[in-house]
Motif scaffolding. Structure first.
Motif, short mmCIF file in Angstrom:
data_model
loop_
_atom_site.label_atom_id
_atom_site.label_comp_id
_atom_site.label_asym_id
_atom_site.label_seq_id
_atom_site.Cartn_x
_atom_site.Cartn_y
_atom_site.Cartn_z
N ARG B 143 0.83 -1.21 0.00
CA ARG B 143 0.00 0.00 0.00
C ARG B 143 0.87 1.26 0.00
NH1 ARG B 143 -4.14 2.31 3.78
NH2 ARG B 143 -4.81 3.97 2.40
N PHE B 144 1.86 1.29 0.87
CA PHE B 144 2.76 2.45 0.91
C PHE B 144 3.55 2.58 -0.40
CE2 PHE B 144 2.27 2.12 5.61
CZ PHE B 144 2.10 3.45 5.93
N LEU B 145 4.16 1.50 -0.84
CA LEU B 145 4.99 1.58 -2.06
C LEU B 145 4.16 2.02 -3.26
CD1 LEU B 145 7.39 -1.51 -1.95
CD2 LEU B 145 7.87 0.86 -1.30
N ASN B 146 2.98 1.50 -3.37
CA ASN B 146 2.14 1.87 -4.52
C ASN B 146 1.74 3.34 -4.48
OD1 ASN B 146 2.26 -0.70 -5.58
ND2 ASN B 146 0.39 -1.40 -4.56
N TRP B 147 1.55 3.85 -3.28
CA TRP B 147 1.21 5.26 -3.16
C TRP B 147 2.37 6.13 -3.63
CZ3 TRP B 147 2.46 9.29 0.62
CH2 TRP B 147 1.61 10.41 0.55
N PHE B 148 3.57 5.80 -3.19
CA PHE B 148 4.74 6.57 -3.63
C PHE B 148 4.96 6.43 -5.14
CE2 PHE B 148 5.86 6.18 0.95
CZ PHE B 148 5.90 7.53 1.24
N ALA B 186 10.21 -10.31 0.78
CA ALA B 186 8.94 -9.61 0.56
C ALA B 186 9.16 -8.38 -0.31
CB ALA B 186 8.33 -9.20 1.91
N MET B 187 10.29 -7.72 -0.12
CA MET B 187 10.54 -6.49 -0.89
C MET B 187 10.87 -6.80 -2.35
SD MET B 187 9.93 -3.60 0.57
CE MET B 187 10.97 -2.36 -0.22
N ALA B 192 8.80 -5.07 -7.23
CA ALA B 192 8.84 -5.36 -8.67
C ALA B 192 7.89 -4.44 -9.43
CB ALA B 192 8.48 -6.83 -8.92
N GLY B 193 6.79 -4.11 -8.79
CA GLY B 193 5.81 -3.25 -9.44
C GLY B 193 5.99 -1.77 -9.16
N THR B 194 7.07 -1.40 -8.47
CA THR B 194 7.26 0.03 -8.14
C THR B 194 8.67 0.48 -8.57
OG1 THR B 194 7.94 -0.52 -5.86
CG2 THR B 194 5.62 -0.02 -6.23
N PRO B 195 8.94 0.44 -9.88
CA PRO B 195 10.29 0.76 -10.37
C PRO B 195 10.70 2.21 -10.11
CG PRO B 195 8.72 0.60 -12.19
CD PRO B 195 8.02 0.07 -10.96
N ARG B 196 9.73 3.11 -10.01
CA ARG B 196 10.08 4.52 -9.79
C ARG B 196 10.60 4.75 -8.37
NH1 ARG B 196 5.55 4.51 -13.00
NH2 ARG B 196 5.73 5.64 -14.98
#
Lengths: 238, 238
Positions: B143-148, B186-187, B192-196
């Protein structure tokens, strides 16, 4: 233009810290999710893509085009606009520091009944909650209250910062009321030694706009759906 | 005059978010508790009575006579003084909002190994930590990673806010590195889906002052004494 406050309906939660500032300021605001279809609007807002400043979670406040999330950031903004914060830069930062410490206390109050996380019901983590709540009651609550008492003993006029009420005073009132609702026995013991915190809470409650708010239907009750929850088994046993 | 940073010696902890800002700014500072007798000085400071702005807990920063506690408040101050925050008021508040959300992530990372509280050792709450860490890994980290990631996908230049690096970028780097140390499996899956976000962390690490800092002895290693802890049993099992 009226502010638009987005927060889950039905509970005070973190939204209440914002509501108290809006009420004390006498500001016009719409409590969006408590309007018809408002909760759907809140959820749609969170899902919106392509906006530059998407909030991570409620509460968030729309001031015209400006959208601000995070309770403490919202209060920074309202503090500036409505004289609920000092003008001096370093005093402003001090009030913010107070607010961030209240935010830590609020998080810990939540975790006292949800130590394993918000994804499980309280009933699924009751045994763990008893352990965490015991430490919260016996160690953390006194530590926080004593810190606020110490600050109040140095200050003047009974407010946390300077001569006037700030948003941190409103937030300490709310946290103190929440703790007294959730842990009445533990708080009787803990707050016996912190009369200045108690006096601050009474002073806030007696302010005309706050009193009118507390007596209105806009003020939701504390409940076991919110952040501060009264479960007798988590309170001091006597 | 050099800043004086007060934080527990031996761990990165929350102090590291402040250190990264000081290092990126090229600011002179004394890491007080890592000097001889420095930890005693830190503790004496916390016990001091009669001061107007007593910090609640480390980290706190002394800038001459001004003492600031709470990581996010310290970063607000440093951001203003060293060009690590935008000048525009609403952008400044947005960077702060990002920082407060990173602070929430950091607290949750801590609670993943200490769900019952900091008063017990990890070994005394290992079973509970497994439950909390699972939810943190599978629900909260994504949730956090996707938000960033979403924020970075709207922005320019790969920074979180505007065209330039801010203290929030430094803090996201630190949180991301901490999570990768603590939950490597886990990371790998989550990021993998948050390359930015990954690219931002690499950009921060490549900045000349940050690279020099990371290679210096001033940079403490991650460890199982800190906020981000690598316990294989709390990571994804594969």
């Amino acid at each position: 233009m009226a502010y638009r406050l987005y927060y889950w309906p039905g509970i005070q939660g973190r939204g209440e810290f914002v509501r108290l500032a809006l009420e004390e300021a006498g500001a016009e605001y719409v409590d969006v999710a408590r309007e018809a279809d408002g909760e759907a609007e809140l959820e749609a807002f969170l899902e919106q893509t392509g906006i530059r400043h998407p909030p991570f979670a409620p509460p968030f406040l729309a001031d015209g085009d400006l959208v601000i999330g995070q309770t403490a950031a919202i209060l920074w903004h309202l503090g500036e606009r409505h004289g609920l914060a000092p003008r001096d830069e370093s005093e402003k930062l001090w009030v913010h520091q107070l607010q961030l410490t209240i935010a830590d206390l609020v998080s810990e109050a939540h975790d006292a009944h949800h130590p394993l996380g918000a994804h499980l019901y309280y009933e699924e983590q009751q045994a763990e909650a008893r352990k965490r709540a015991k430490a919260f009651r016996s160690q953390r609550i006194p530590r926080f209250l004593n810190w606020f008492e110490r600050i109040l003993s140095v200050g003047r006029n009974g407010w946390l910062a300077g001569d006037n009420l700030t948003y941190a005073d409103l937030s300490l009132f709310q946290a103190f009321e929440g703790l007294r609702y959730a842990f009445p026995k533990a708080m009787r013991a803990a707050s016996a030694g912190t009369p200045r915190v108690d006096a601050l809470a009474r002073k806030v409650a007696a302010r005309s706009r706050i009193r009118a708010y507390l007596e209105s239907e806009r003020r939701l009750p504390f409940s076991t759906e919110g952040i501060f929850r009264h479960y007798p088994e988590l309170d001091l046993q006597s």
